[in-house]
Design a protein around this motif. Sequence first.
Motif, PDB file in Angstrom:
ATOM      1  N   PRO A  73      45.429  14.213  55.148  1.00 45.66           N
ATOM      2  CA  PRO A  73      44.390  14.969  54.440  1.00 45.66           C
ATOM      3  C   PRO A  73      43.341  14.061  53.812  1.00 45.66           C
ATOM      4  CG  PRO A  73      46.573  15.790  53.861  1.00 45.66           C
ATOM      5  CD  PRO A  73      46.784  14.533  54.653  1.00 45.66           C
ATOM      6  N   GLN A  79      39.320  14.626  59.248  1.00 41.28           N
ATOM      7  CA  GLN A  79      39.438  16.008  58.804  1.00 41.28           C
ATOM      8  C   GLN A  79      38.113  16.753  58.983  1.00 41.28           C
ATOM      9  OE1 GLN A  79      42.006  17.696  58.123  1.00 41.28           O
ATOM     10  NE2 GLN A  79      43.593  16.189  57.692  1.00 41.28           N
ATOM     11  N   ARG A 112      43.101  23.828  55.836  1.00 38.50           N
ATOM     12  CA  ARG A 112      42.653  22.439  55.992  1.00 38.50           C
ATOM     13  C   ARG A 112      41.687  22.056  54.871  1.00 38.50           C
ATOM     14  NH1 ARG A 112      43.305  19.198  60.130  1.00 38.50           N
ATOM     15  NH2 ARG A 112      43.759  20.904  61.586  1.00 38.50           N
ATOM     16  N   VAL A 116      42.079  18.923  52.190  1.00 38.60           N
ATOM     17  CA  VAL A 116      41.075  17.860  52.056  1.00 38.60           C
ATOM     18  C   VAL A 116      40.592  17.760  50.622  1.00 38.60           C
ATOM     19  CG1 VAL A 116      38.775  17.098  52.761  1.00 38.60           C
ATOM     20  CG2 VAL A 116      40.336  18.064  54.456  1.00 38.60           C
TER      21      VAL A 116
END
Length: 239
Positions: A73, A79, A112, A116
């Motif tokens: 991450p 990412q 996601r 992040v």
Amino acid sequence: MGSASKTPGLVVAQALTLVIGCLGLVWGIFALPRGEAADDFRDIESRLLRSETFNRTSLIQTLESQASQNVSPCDTHSQRALLLMEMPLAEAALRSGAASEFDRRIQSLEARSRKVLSCTPRESFVWLLAFSLEVLHGRLNERSFDLLALSYQTSPNEAWISIRRIIVAMPLVLVAPDPVRQKILAEFAQLIRNGFEDDAAHSYFTASGSVRSLLQTQIEQLDLPRQKRFSNALQRLRS
């Protein structure tokens, strides 16, 4: 300012076709590179941000690969590449009416994004994406606009983000809280000052009459040479 009375739901409906695709801007075809995963993803990110485009099969294969599952991450570039790759798939599902795939893609993007931001809370692009996803859910409230405000706060002057952000934010400027509205309008003017009058002109060209009235006030505060360059850019769109 009569259009300012439009309901948030109507404004969202009008903006929906812009919200997902605008962040990557253009999508298409090329063969994905091979090599070390992190280098590959950095290369993909670079190509996407230059508006190169991907084949749908390549996108899916890359997103489902073991390498993408193993990305940390905290690997910001990788990412970001994965987010940029999944957005056109969500857009395609939205356009085709594939509700289950659209929901799955949106859930993946949201998960996601959270990962992040937990590692890199000043990642402006991801705050912008998080705001876009709120809009797609029809959630236009103080919390959703706080996400957009965080995108401005964490990256007020990066052109590549500003260009994408103005496309997402401008259709919603009339329903934005005043502090956020002022940031949207100021960014429009700053794009012209920084030489991105073509992008600003496109935003103006696609805006409603009520939004154009707000933008005109910003244009009139610019010096005459910049006003002229903006006018020329707008004329190119009209011709």
